[in-house]
Write a protein that holds these residues in place. Sequence first.
Motif, PDB file in Angstrom:
ATOM      1  N   ALA A 255      77.303  20.727  67.096  1.00 25.27           N
ATOM      2  CA  ALA A 255      75.899  20.206  66.970  1.00 25.27           C
ATOM      3  C   ALA A 255      74.941  21.298  67.354  1.00 25.27           C
ATOM      4  O   ALA A 255      74.036  21.510  66.648  1.00 25.27           O
ATOM      5  CB  ALA A 255      75.491  18.774  67.484  1.00 25.27           C
ATOM      6  N   PHE A 256      75.206  21.746  68.596  1.00 29.76           N
ATOM      7  CA  PHE A 256      74.217  22.534  69.006  1.00 29.76           C
ATOM      8  C   PHE A 256      74.455  23.867  68.304  1.00 29.76           C
ATOM      9  O   PHE A 256      73.195  24.497  67.822  1.00 29.76           O
ATOM     10  CB  PHE A 256      74.831  22.969  70.400  1.00 29.76           C
ATOM     11  CG  PHE A 256      73.953  24.014  71.455  1.00 29.76           C
ATOM     12  CD1 PHE A 256      72.653  23.757  71.475  1.00 29.76           C
ATOM     13  CD2 PHE A 256      74.387  24.800  71.915  1.00 29.76           C
ATOM     14  CE1 PHE A 256      71.578  24.605  72.102  1.00 29.76           C
ATOM     15  CE2 PHE A 256      73.693  25.661  72.596  1.00 29.76           C
ATOM     16  CZ  PHE A 256      72.082  25.755  72.710  1.00 29.76           C
ATOM     17  N   VAL A 257      75.582  24.553  68.087  1.00 28.09           N
ATOM     18  CA  VAL A 257      75.685  25.770  67.236  1.00 28.09           C
ATOM     19  C   VAL A 257      75.124  25.495  65.840  1.00 28.09           C
ATOM     20  O   VAL A 257      74.279  26.472  65.341  1.00 28.09           O
ATOM     21  CB  VAL A 257      77.148  25.935  67.117  1.00 28.09           C
ATOM     22  CG1 VAL A 257      77.243  26.917  65.965  1.00 28.09           C
ATOM     23  CG2 VAL A 257      77.985  26.349  68.316  1.00 28.09           C
ATOM     24  N   GLN A 258      74.917  24.249  65.227  1.00 26.26           N
ATOM     25  CA  GLN A 258      74.258  24.027  64.051  1.00 26.26           C
ATOM     26  C   GLN A 258      72.793  24.438  64.062  1.00 26.26           C
ATOM     27  O   GLN A 258      72.301  24.936  63.081  1.00 26.26           O
ATOM     28  CB  GLN A 258      74.836  22.692  63.530  1.00 26.26           C
ATOM     29  CG  GLN A 258      74.037  22.564  62.001  1.00 26.26           C
ATOM     30  CD  GLN A 258      74.391  21.108  61.713  1.00 26.26           C
ATOM     31  OE1 GLN A 258      74.554  20.045  62.280  1.00 26.26           O
ATOM     32  NE2 GLN A 258      74.350  20.826  60.450  1.00 26.26           N
TER      33      GLN A 258
ATOM     34  N   HIS B  38      69.534  13.219  82.598  1.00 28.61           N
ATOM     35  CA  HIS B  38      70.377  12.873  81.641  1.00 28.61           C
ATOM     36  C   HIS B  38      69.853  12.275  80.576  1.00 28.61           C
ATOM     37  O   HIS B  38      70.551  11.208  80.365  1.00 28.61           O
ATOM     38  CB  HIS B  38      71.444  12.123  82.618  1.00 28.61           C
ATOM     39  CG  HIS B  38      72.809  12.220  82.122  1.00 28.61           C
ATOM     40  ND1 HIS B  38      73.914  12.118  83.038  1.00 28.61           N
ATOM     41  CD2 HIS B  38      73.353  12.399  81.031  1.00 28.61           C
ATOM     42  CE1 HIS B  38      74.829  12.233  82.377  1.00 28.61           C
ATOM     43  NE2 HIS B  38      74.452  12.532  80.865  1.00 28.61           N
ATOM     44  N   VAL B  39      69.025  12.728  79.770  1.00 28.92           N
ATOM     45  CA  VAL B  39      68.622  12.077  78.648  1.00 28.92           C
ATOM     46  C   VAL B  39      68.936  12.567  77.449  1.00 28.92           C
ATOM     47  O   VAL B  39      68.483  12.367  76.340  1.00 28.92           O
ATOM     48  CB  VAL B  39      66.914  11.799  78.635  1.00 28.92           C
ATOM     49  CG1 VAL B  39      66.746  10.744  79.674  1.00 28.92           C
ATOM     50  CG2 VAL B  39      65.992  13.128  78.993  1.00 28.92           C
ATOM     51  N   GLY B  40      69.630  13.949  77.313  1.00 25.73           N
ATOM     52  CA  GLY B  40      70.181  14.760  76.397  1.00 25.73           C
ATOM     53  C   GLY B  40      71.175  13.633  75.576  1.00 25.73           C
ATOM     54  O   GLY B  40      71.966  13.237  76.107  1.00 25.73           O
ATOM     55  N   GLY B  41      70.725  13.429  74.317  1.00 26.28           N
ATOM     56  CA  GLY B  41      71.624  12.463  73.436  1.00 26.28           C
ATOM     57  C   GLY B  41      71.157  11.028  73.674  1.00 26.28           C
ATOM     58  O   GLY B  41      71.737  10.281  72.884  1.00 26.28           O
ATOM     59  N   TRP B  42      70.111  10.749  74.347  1.00 29.26           N
ATOM     60  CA  TRP B  42      69.545   9.423  74.836  1.00 29.26           C
ATOM     61  C   TRP B  42      68.398   9.035  73.906  1.00 29.26           C
ATOM     62  O   TRP B  42      67.215   9.229  74.904  1.00 29.26           O
ATOM     63  CB  TRP B  42      69.632   9.273  76.250  1.00 29.26           C
ATOM     64  CG  TRP B  42      69.440   7.868  76.588  1.00 29.26           C
ATOM     65  CD1 TRP B  42      68.435   7.328  77.471  1.00 29.26           C
ATOM     66  CD2 TRP B  42      69.973   6.841  76.395  1.00 29.26           C
ATOM     67  NE1 TRP B  42      68.259   6.202  77.561  1.00 29.26           N
ATOM     68  CE2 TRP B  42      69.627   5.566  77.052  1.00 29.26           C
ATOM     69  CE3 TRP B  42      71.349   6.540  75.445  1.00 29.26           C
ATOM     70  CZ2 TRP B  42      70.397   4.368  77.118  1.00 29.26           C
ATOM     71  CZ3 TRP B  42      71.756   5.333  75.750  1.00 29.26           C
ATOM     72  CH2 TRP B  42      71.301   4.102  76.367  1.00 29.26           C
TER      73      TRP B  42
ATOM     74  N   ALA C  27      71.180  14.142  68.756  1.00 28.14           N
ATOM     75  CA  ALA C  27      70.228  13.935  69.676  1.00 28.14           C
ATOM     76  C   ALA C  27      70.586  14.982  71.046  1.00 28.14           C
ATOM     77  O   ALA C  27      69.293  15.580  71.449  1.00 28.14           O
ATOM     78  CB  ALA C  27      69.999  12.498  70.465  1.00 28.14           C
ATOM     79  N   LEU C  28      71.654  15.329  71.211  1.00 29.94           N
ATOM     80  CA  LEU C  28      72.016  16.111  72.575  1.00 29.94           C
ATOM     81  C   LEU C  28      71.640  17.491  72.108  1.00 29.94           C
ATOM     82  O   LEU C  28      70.967  18.225  72.893  1.00 29.94           O
ATOM     83  CB  LEU C  28      73.531  16.008  72.734  1.00 29.94           C
ATOM     84  CG  LEU C  28      73.986  16.780  74.015  1.00 29.94           C
ATOM     85  CD1 LEU C  28      74.202  18.282  73.688  1.00 29.94           C
ATOM     86  CD2 LEU C  28      73.366  16.481  75.067  1.00 29.94           C
ATOM     87  N   ALA C  29      71.952  17.831  70.969  1.00 35.20           N
ATOM     88  CA  ALA C  29      71.762  19.201  70.407  1.00 35.20           C
ATOM     89  C   ALA C  29      70.297  19.387  70.230  1.00 35.20           C
ATOM     90  O   ALA C  29      69.917  20.709  70.581  1.00 35.20           O
ATOM     91  CB  ALA C  29      72.488  19.352  68.936  1.00 35.20           C
TER      92      ALA C  29
END
Length: 316
Positions: A155-158, A286-290, A101-103
Amino acid sequence: MSKKCLIVDEMHESIQDLLSQIGIEPVYRPKASREEILDLISDFEGLLIRSKTTVDRELVDKAKKLEFIGRAGAGLDKIDVEYVESRDIEILNAPEGNRDALAEHAVAMLLNLLNNINRADREVRNWIWDREGNRGVELSDKTVGIIGYGHMGQAFVQRLRAFDCRVLVYDKYKKGFGTKNVEEVSLEKMFAKADVLSLHVPLTEETRGWIDAEFFGQFKKNIYLLNTARGEIIPTRDLLDLLDSGKLIGAALDVLEKEKFDQLSAEQKSLFENLFNRKNVVLSPHVGGWTFASFKRINEVLVGKIATHYRIDWNA
């Protein structure tokens, strides 16, 4: 096994059933005050928190039976890790639960920033049709520098692989992770080559205020900033100065140096008003990953780790 776990933050409703499945009695008290937690904690072997509760010496000293602390998320900045570990209490977190979710959120924010989507949306709604002023920048042409190669950074790199951009990664505590798609680099090389800087490090005493004006001044190019880590890593005043100077072309921020708006001083509020008025800044709360999926998945990861702690054979 007769164990009890106190849950003192809002968590997905599945948490109680999942804990029961591995033989742990859940006590769900997400509205409990600090004083109530201190009164209750001595009766529990487990404690689950998110971001409301600070686990410091005072709390740990009252937790006479505590065997594990679970953090529903990745960051451990609310926990006095050294003291907790000195008491032989295991700390469990769940970055695997919200890394995807963050990525996805990080990619969305970066594309938004590079393509002026927020600004263009506001303009069109105000009957402004400015194609030239909203000409975008292609990510495939850029070199993305990433600091931190844990669950979130990986995960972001992917996701970035789909854009064929060059990816440079620096991690002070990891070595030997470079591949044909990911260049493991020193900070000096990142300063020389990066067009975009994305932060994926935890908040610690080492990283608090680390990415400041002096740090950015070492980049050879003017760059874009993406921060989905912790706001306290970058001083707000430095961020504004860098945007003023043009060293930062733009910033996408899911986190702020202080996120409890009702506790801002007059000076802090003024700084944020300055930040919020800028057209080259993209913001989210602050909802990255949420996401809805990660909210539940975090529970499954945590309970799986609790089961492993007690050597219980269990699969969600």
